[in-house]
Design an enzyme around this catalytic site. Structure first.
Site, PDB file in Angstrom:
ATOM      1  N   ASP A  46       0.799  -1.223   0.000  1.00 56.36           N
ATOM      2  CA  ASP A  46       0.000   0.000   0.000  1.00 56.36           C
ATOM      3  C   ASP A  46       0.832   1.275   0.000  1.00 56.36           C
ATOM      4  OD1 ASP A  46      -2.564  -1.008  -0.263  1.00 56.36           O
ATOM      5  OD2 ASP A  46      -2.790  -1.377   1.880  1.00 56.36           O
ATOM      6  N   ASP A  64      -7.161  -4.805  -3.477  1.00 59.48           N
ATOM      7  CA  ASP A  64      -6.815  -3.420  -3.168  1.00 59.48           C
ATOM      8  C   ASP A  64      -5.586  -2.946  -3.947  1.00 59.48           C
ATOM      9  OD1 ASP A  64      -7.932  -5.076  -1.081  1.00 59.48           O
ATOM     10  OD2 ASP A  64      -7.850  -3.376   0.292  1.00 59.48           O
TER      11      ASP A  64
END
Length: 349
Positions: free
Chosen positions: A73, A130
């Site tokens: 991320d 994601d």
């Protein structure tokens, strides 16, 4: 929010309306400064720029010292901080930090399985939907450096998503497990959704937006087709108020919580899809995005004194974590979508 939050790194605001203060290596650390950079670009006001400026440096420390929370991320963390800072101001440190984060992300690529490893600890063979949103960091790094290897990794991961994450009906797996040695598919896992065969709405929103971004960066039709398939499933599953349940497919008939963050992310993603399709199709996707944002504005806004923007987000329902709360990424993508509807155009993700 600047006055209320101060130096906090917000993630969740519960019933008291006060945002928590997480460590800056947490995956959500880029969203609050991302809001500030959007507001600076929209208004030209310096106090937004001043408040946003130090955040990429604050997050960079975790590229230097050990962190178990820094993982795939880094796109969420450095795109709306270092990269946008460089693009808006030409700041050399922003460029350096963005490239450093891209190198970190590229280093998580599993060549046998053709996926980017998601988390740390013992989850060596796990990838999650994601990560489609983090690929924009690699596409940016290729453009800026002239080195196609970053783009090659992003394309390989996006193709794995089309093969193993996006289902025929347009719903999406959250987690897919691979053998890290051979790269062979093992199984799909429910993750933050209701179960392995359910349809976690925030995962669907990541797929819509991330695949549309992959198309924008490559021009490869398969990614736009995938984005449209995920978008059509999402739209068809929306309830009457156009704000999604946390999972579109559960065993429970009623009483399931909404996820305003999934609605905000999907709305911004649908606006991205609308940029790349025919005028007739664009009216559908743009119109649905506008309807979702209108519903969030009219029925999901916080009141006076609350530190967040949106109510009724759902973080991790199966684990009983952060249910019916405000979430900073919901706030970010709401601001981003509203900005787009008002003519702002910058490809941060």
């Amino acid at each position: 929010m600047i006055e209320q939050l101060g130096d906090k790194c917000p993630h969740v605001a519960k019933a008291d309306g006060v945002y928590d203060n997480t460590q800056t290596d947490w995956w959500t650390s880029g969203f609050w400064p991302g809001i500030l950079w959007i507001m600076h670009e929209l208004t030209g006001k310096e106090h937004y720029k001043k408040a946003a400026w130090p955040w990429d440096e604050r997050i960079e420390q975790w590229l230097i010292k050990p962190s178990q929370e820094l993982h795939h991320d880094v796109g969420f963390q450095f795109l709306p901080t270092a990269v946008v800072k460089y693009e808006l101001t030409g700041d050399a440190d922003g460029y350096r930090r963005g490239m450093q984060a891209a190198n970190f992300l590229a280093g998580r690529f599993n060549a046998e399985g053709q996926f980017i490893r998601a988390w740390n600890f013992d989850k060596i063979g796990w990838a999650i939907i994601d990560c489609m949103m983090n690929l924009s960091l690699l596409f940016w790094a290729s453009r800026e450096s002239g080195d196609p290897r970053y783009k090659h990794i992003a394309i390989r991961h996006a193709d794995t998503v089309l093969k193993h994450f996006l289902r025929e009906d347009g719903s999406v797996n959250h987690i897919v497990s691979f053998d890290p040695e051979t790269g062979e598919f093992i199984e799909a896992l429910g993750g933050q959704g209701f179960g392995p065969d359910s349809a976690w709405s925030r995962g669907a929103s990541w797929a819509i937006y991330g695949l549309a971004n992959a198309y924008r960066n490559t021009g490869e039709q398969r990614y736009l087709d995938g984005a449209k398939r995920a978008a059509n499933y999402f739209i068809a599953s929306l309830p009457d108020d156009h704000v999604p349940l946390w999972d579109f497919r559960t065993d429970l008939a009623e009483g399931e919580p909404k996820d305003s963050s999934a609605g905000a992310i999907a709305a911004s993603g649908l606006l991205e899809v609308a940029r790349h399709v025919s005028a007739n199709e664009a009216r559908l996707y743009h119109g649905k995005a506008e309807r979702m944002i209108r519903s969030l504005t009219e029925s999901y806004m916080t009141g006076e004194g609350h530190e967040a923007i949106l109510l009724h987000g759902t973080g991790y329902k199966p684990a009983g974590q952060n249910i019916d709360v405000s979430l900073i990424y919901g706030d970010y993508f709401y601001v981003e979508a509203v900005a787009k509807l008002n003519g702002w155009r910058r490809d941060i993700f």
